[in-house]
Scaffold this motif. Structure first.
Motif, PDB file in Angstrom:
ATOM      1  N   ILE A  72     -44.977  89.286 -65.398  1.00  0.00           N
ATOM      2  CA  ILE A  72     -44.201  90.513 -65.534  1.00  0.00           C
ATOM      3  C   ILE A  72     -43.969  91.189 -64.188  1.00  0.00           C
ATOM      4  CG2 ILE A  72     -46.322  91.795 -66.132  1.00  0.00           C
ATOM      5  CD1 ILE A  72     -44.529  93.624 -67.846  1.00  0.00           C
ATOM      6  N   PHE A  73     -42.735  91.573 -63.929  1.00  0.00           N
ATOM      7  CA  PHE A  73     -42.281  92.262 -62.716  1.00  0.00           C
ATOM      8  C   PHE A  73     -42.614  91.493 -61.439  1.00  0.00           C
ATOM      9  CE2 PHE A  73     -43.086  96.252 -65.440  1.00  0.00           C
ATOM     10  CZ  PHE A  73     -41.816  96.184 -65.976  1.00  0.00           C
ATOM     11  N   ARG A  74     -42.490  90.165 -61.502  1.00  0.00           N
ATOM     12  CA  ARG A  74     -42.844  89.347 -60.337  1.00  0.00           C
ATOM     13  C   ARG A  74     -41.921  89.606 -59.146  1.00  0.00           C
ATOM     14  NH1 ARG A  74     -41.277  83.495 -62.830  1.00  0.00           N
ATOM     15  NH2 ARG A  74     -41.678  84.617 -64.767  1.00  0.00           N
ATOM     16  N   GLY A  75     -40.764  90.201 -59.396  1.00  0.00           N
ATOM     17  CA  GLY A  75     -39.787  90.346 -58.321  1.00  0.00           C
ATOM     18  C   GLY A  75     -39.942  91.591 -57.478  1.00  0.00           C
ATOM     19  N   THR A  76     -41.113  92.236 -57.485  1.00  0.00           N
ATOM     20  CA  THR A  76     -41.282  93.432 -56.670  1.00  0.00           C
ATOM     21  C   THR A  76     -42.629  93.380 -55.956  1.00  0.00           C
ATOM     22  OG1 THR A  76     -41.115  95.855 -56.700  1.00  0.00           O
ATOM     23  CG2 THR A  76     -42.343  94.823 -58.504  1.00  0.00           C
ATOM     24  N   ASN A  77     -42.926  94.418 -55.127  1.00  0.00           N
ATOM     25  CA  ASN A  77     -44.141  94.392 -54.307  1.00  0.00           C
ATOM     26  C   ASN A  77     -45.402  94.532 -55.160  1.00  0.00           C
ATOM     27  OD1 ASN A  77     -45.221  97.364 -54.243  1.00  0.00           O
ATOM     28  ND2 ASN A  77     -42.980  97.519 -54.009  1.00  0.00           N
ATOM     29  N   THR A  78     -46.532  94.133 -54.586  1.00  0.00           N
ATOM     30  CA  THR A  78     -47.788  94.013 -55.335  1.00  0.00           C
ATOM     31  C   THR A  78     -48.226  95.321 -55.977  1.00  0.00           C
ATOM     32  OG1 THR A  78     -48.479  92.273 -53.811  1.00  0.00           O
ATOM     33  CG2 THR A  78     -50.183  93.268 -55.195  1.00  0.00           C
ATOM     34  N   ILE A  79     -48.236  96.407 -55.221  1.00  0.00           N
ATOM     35  CA  ILE A  79     -48.745  97.680 -55.749  1.00  0.00           C
ATOM     36  C   ILE A  79     -47.872  98.177 -56.896  1.00  0.00           C
ATOM     37  CG2 ILE A  79     -49.147 100.121 -55.196  1.00  0.00           C
ATOM     38  CD1 ILE A  79     -49.936  99.209 -52.361  1.00  0.00           C
ATOM     39  N   ASP A  80     -46.555  98.206 -56.678  1.00  0.00           N
ATOM     40  CA  ASP A  80     -45.653  98.655 -57.740  1.00  0.00           C
ATOM     41  C   ASP A  80     -45.704  97.725 -58.949  1.00  0.00           C
ATOM     42  OD1 ASP A  80     -44.889 100.780 -56.268  1.00  0.00           O
ATOM     43  OD2 ASP A  80     -42.834 100.120 -55.873  1.00  0.00           O
ATOM     44  N   ARG A  81     -45.847  96.426 -58.684  1.00  0.00           N
ATOM     45  CA  ARG A  81     -45.882  95.465 -59.786  1.00  0.00           C
ATOM     46  C   ARG A  81     -47.087  95.724 -60.697  1.00  0.00           C
ATOM     47  NH1 ARG A  81     -46.221  91.149 -57.021  1.00  0.00           N
ATOM     48  NH2 ARG A  81     -48.427  90.654 -57.264  1.00  0.00           N
ATOM     49  N   ILE A  82     -48.248  95.859 -60.109  1.00  0.00           N
ATOM     50  CA  ILE A  82     -49.464  96.040 -60.907  1.00  0.00           C
ATOM     51  C   ILE A  82     -49.437  97.380 -61.637  1.00  0.00           C
ATOM     52  CG2 ILE A  82     -51.974  96.317 -60.782  1.00  0.00           C
ATOM     53  CD1 ILE A  82     -51.890  94.266 -58.454  1.00  0.00           C
ATOM     54  N   ALA A  83     -48.982  98.423 -60.949  1.00  0.00           N
ATOM     55  CA  ALA A  83     -48.918  99.751 -61.578  1.00  0.00           C
ATOM     56  C   ALA A  83     -47.921  99.757 -62.732  1.00  0.00           C
ATOM     57  CB  ALA A  83     -48.528 100.794 -60.530  1.00  0.00           C
ATOM     58  N   SER A  84     -46.724  99.208 -62.491  1.00  0.00           N
ATOM     59  CA  SER A  84     -45.686  99.192 -63.523  1.00  0.00           C
ATOM     60  C   SER A  84     -46.077  98.282 -64.689  1.00  0.00           C
ATOM     61  CB  SER A  84     -44.361  98.707 -62.924  1.00  0.00           C
ATOM     62  OG  SER A  84     -43.940  99.562 -61.883  1.00  0.00           O
ATOM     63  N   ALA A  85     -46.672  97.141 -64.359  1.00  0.00           N
ATOM     64  CA  ALA A  85     -47.082  96.198 -65.401  1.00  0.00           C
ATOM     65  C   ALA A  85     -48.164  96.807 -66.290  1.00  0.00           C
ATOM     66  CB  ALA A  85     -47.579  94.902 -64.773  1.00  0.00           C
ATOM     67  N   THR A  86     -49.112  97.485 -65.684  1.00  0.00           N
ATOM     68  CA  THR A  86     -50.198  98.104 -66.456  1.00  0.00           C
ATOM     69  C   THR A  86     -49.639  99.116 -67.453  1.00  0.00           C
ATOM     70  OG1 THR A  86     -51.760  97.825 -64.625  1.00  0.00           O
ATOM     71  CG2 THR A  86     -52.332  99.445 -66.319  1.00  0.00           C
ATOM     72  N   ALA A  87     -48.795 100.012 -66.963  1.00  0.00           N
ATOM     73  CA  ALA A  87     -48.249 101.062 -67.826  1.00  0.00           C
ATOM     74  C   ALA A  87     -47.346 100.473 -68.916  1.00  0.00           C
ATOM     75  CB  ALA A  87     -47.459 102.062 -66.977  1.00  0.00           C
TER      76      ALA A  87
END
Length: 536
Positions: free
Chosen positions: A436-451
Motif C-alpha cells: 500500500i502506497f508504495r509510490g511515496t516516501n517512507t515516512i508518509d507511506r507508513i503514516a498514511s498506510a497505518t491510518a
C-alpha cells in the motif's frame, strides 16, 4: 446441342459434388467434435478463443472492478479454465466472474441445481455437441440487433436482379456455350461486389445475421433434447422461439454458419451466388426492434446453459469443493488453480491480516489465491481447496494497477484513487492490498498506510501485504500478523510458500544481490547499514 447437354450435366454434377462434400464435412466434423467433448469433459483443458468476449458484461455490468479483474488474472482464467463450447458460454462465464452473486439463497439454489445434473455426463455432452456447432464466432450478434442500418434502394434492387445469377449462367451456357465463360466471370464479379458492398455498408452485420440464424437453429435443436436437463432454461428458450417465429421465417433463405472454416467457406460462396442474405437484410432488420429483448435473452440463456455445463466439467477436472455460505470467512488448504503444483494455505479473516515476508516468498500469490477462490465461490458456488466458508460480499483489490499508469496517472495517484473508491463504498467487502502506497516516501507511506488500513478494517475484511515491518507494530490491535519466509542454504534462497503466524523476521534483498554476484563492497556495506538501521 450435345455440348449444351454436357455443360448442363457438368454444372449439376458439380453442385451435387459440393452438396455431398458439405454433407461429408458436416458428419466428419460432428464426429470429431463429439470425440473432443468426450475426451475433455471433466479433464483439465481450455477451449481457445480469439477476439472480444465482453458482450454480456458490457451490457449487463457487474460488481467486480476492472482493477480487480486485472489483479486476479481474469484473462488467464479465461485462457486456461474455459470449458464452454461457444462464444455465448464464454461471454456468460466472463460476465459471471465480473458480477458476483451476493444472495445466499440464490447461490445455494445454484449449487443444488448443479448437483442434479453433474452425474449426467452423456446428457450434458449431447447439449455441448449442439452448442459446439456454434463455436467461437467473431461476429457481434448483439450489436446487430441494437443498431439499425440504412441500405441504399439502388443496392437492394441490384441484389434482387443479380440473385438470379445461377439462372443467368445456365442461359449463357445454352446460348453462348464456350463464349459464356467471360460473361460468367463478370456476373460472379458483380455478385461479389454487391455482397461485399452490403457487408461494408452494414459493417459486417450481414454475416452476423447469418450467425443469428445459426443461433436460432441450435436453440431449436436444444429444445428437442428429451434428456430433462436444464428444463427451466430450455422451456424459456422454446417460448422465445415461438414468439420470434416471424423472424425465423424471414431467415429461411439464409445459410447456416457452423464455425468450421471449410463449411463456412462454401456457405459464403453460396451467399455470393444467390445473394439471399443481401436481399433479405432490410426485410429481416425490421424484426430486431420488435424482438430485441427476446434475442438478447436467448443469447443469455444459451450462454448460461453452456457455461453451467462447462462449470460442471471444470469442477470434475479440479475436484472443486462446494462453498458453505455462512457468516465467516474461513478456508482450509485453498490453492491457486492457475499455478501448477500450487502450495495450499489456510485462511481466517475473523480479523484483518497484515501479511509480511521477503521478495518472492508468496505474498502476492496468497492475495490472488484468496481473491480467485472468493470469485468462484460467489459466481458459481465452488472453490479450489479442502474447505471454504464465506459470507457473500463484494471483493475489491489494489495489487497491480499498472494499467492505470498508462492513463497518465502516477502510481501513487492511481493507487490512492482506487483505495479512495474502496473507502467511498461503505458496504462490507473483502479488500486485497499489496504494498500500500508504495509510490511515496517512507515516512508518509507508513503514516498514511497505518491510518488508512485502520479505517478500512473497521467495516471490512482486509488482507494487506507489505514490506514495512513498522505496520505490524502500529496495527497490532486492528490486524493479525501472518508471514511467509525463506531459508538460505549454501548461498541459495529456498521458499516453502507456507503461511505462518506472526510478522516476518527475515529479509532477503541483500541475499538476492549476493546471489547475483554483486561486488562484495556493496554487499558488506548494505549489511552494515541494515544492522545499524535495525538497531536504531
Amino acid at each position: 446441342m450435345k455440348d449444351y447437354y454436357s455443360l448442363v450435366i457438368l454444372f449439376f454434377v458439380l453442385i451435387g459434388l459440393i452438396l455431398l462434400y458439405n454433407y461429408y464435412v458436416k458428419q466428419r466434423n460432428e464426429k470429431i467434435l463429439r470425440q473432443e467433448i468426450i475426451k475433455n469433459f471433466g479433464k483439465v483443458h481450455a477451449k481457445k478463443f480469439k477476439g472480444k468476449i465482453n458482450g454480456l458484461h458490457k451490457r449487463l455490468g457487474g460488481n467486480v472492478s476492472d482493477i480487480t479483474a486485472n489483479d486476479l488474472n481474469f484473462e488467464e482464467i479465461l485462457e486456461k479454465m474455459n470449458h464452454s463450447m461457444s462464444k455465448m458460454g464464454l461471454e456468460y462465464f466472463y460476465y459471471r466472474l465480473r458480477d458476483l452473486i451476493l444472495d445466499k439463497d440464490e447461490l445455494t439454489r445454484l449449487q443444488e441445481k448443479r448437483k442434479i445434473y453433474k452425474d449426467r455426463e452423456e446428457d450434458l455432452e449431447d447439449l455441448q455437441l449442439q452448442l459446439g456447432k456454434l463455436g467461437y464466432f467473431k461476429e457481434d450478434v448483439l450489436n446487430l440487433i441494437e443498431e439499425e442500418v440504412k441500405v441504399d434502394r439502388e443496392l437492394e434492387i441490384a441484389a434482387k436482379i443479380f440473385s438470379l445469377t445461377a439462372l443467368y449462367i445456365i442461359l449463357l451456357f445454352i446460348f453462348l456455350r464456350a463464349q459464356a465463360v467471360l460473361f460468367i466471370f463478370v456476373l460472379l464479379g458483380v455478385n461479389t461486389f454487391i455482397y461485399k458492398k452490403f457487408n461494408e455498408i452494414t459493417l459486417g452485420k450481414l454475416e452476423s445475421l447469418v450467425r443469428l440464424k445459426s443461433i436460432l437453429f441450435v436453440s431449436e435443436s436444444l429444445t428437442k433434447n428429451k434428456n430433462k436437463v436444464f428444463t427451466e432454461e430450455l422451456q424459456e428458450v422454446e417460448n422465445i422461439l415461438r414468439e420470434t417465429s416471424p423472424l425465423k421465417k424471414s431467415l429461411r433463405s439464409f445459410g447456416f454458419l457452423t464455425g468450421n472454416m471449410e463449411m463456412d467457406f462454401a456457405e459464403t460462396y453460396k451467399n455470393i451466388l444467390f445473394l439471399s442474405e443481401a436481399r433479405s437484410f432490410s426485410k429481416t432488420q425490421k424484426y430486431f426492434k420488435d424482438y430485441k429483448d427476446e434475442i438478447f435473452r436467448l443469447y443469455y440463456l444459451l450462454g448460461k446453459i453452456d457455461c453451467e455445463i462447462g462449470i460442471i466439467s471444470l469442477s470434475k477436472a479440479y475436484e472443486t469443493g462446494e462453498t458453505v455460505f455462512g457468516n465467516k470467512i474461513l478456508g482450509k488448504n485453498l490453492y491457486n488453480p492457475l499455478i501448477r503444483n500450487s502450495v495450499p494455505n489456510d485462511l481466517d479473516l475473523e480479523k484483518s491480516i497484515i501479511l509480511t515476508g521477503s521478495n518472492a516468498s508468496g505474498k502476492s500469490t496468497y492475495l490472488r489465491t484468496v481473491g480467485i477462490n472468493t470469485i468462484f465461490a460467489l459466481s458459481f458456488g465452488i472453490f479450489f481447496g479442502e474447505e471454504f466458508e464465506i459470507k457473500p460480499m463484494k471483493i475489491t483489490s489494489a495489487i497491480d494497477i499498472s494499467d492505470s499508469i498508462m492513463k497518465n496517472l502516477s502510481y501513487f495517484m492511481a493507487e490512492s484513487k482506487a483505495i479512495g473508491d474502496m473507502i467511498e463504498d461503505e458496504s462490507e467487502k473483502i479488500i486485497l492490498l499489496d504494498e500500500i502506497f508504495r509510490g511515496t516516501n517512507t515516512i508518509d507511506r507508513i503514516a498514511s498506510a497505518t491510518a488508512t488500513l485502520k479505517y478500512l478494517a473497521k467495516n471490512n475484511h482486509v488482507i494487506a501485504a507489505t514490506h514495512d515491518i513498522e505496520l505490524t507494530i502500529l496495527l497490532k490491535d486492528s490486524f493479525v500478523n501472518k508471514h511467509f519466509e525463506e531459508k538460505i542454504e549454501d548461498g541459495d534462497i529456498k521458499f516453502d510458500y507456507l503461511l505462518k503466524d506472526g510478522p516476518a523476521r527475515s529479509r532477503n534483498a541483500i541475499a538476492i544481490l549476493d546471489s547475483l554476484n554483486y561486488p562484495r563492497d556493496i554487499i558488506e556495506e548494505a549489511k552494515n547499514l541494515s544492522e545499524e538501521m535495525e538497531e536504531k
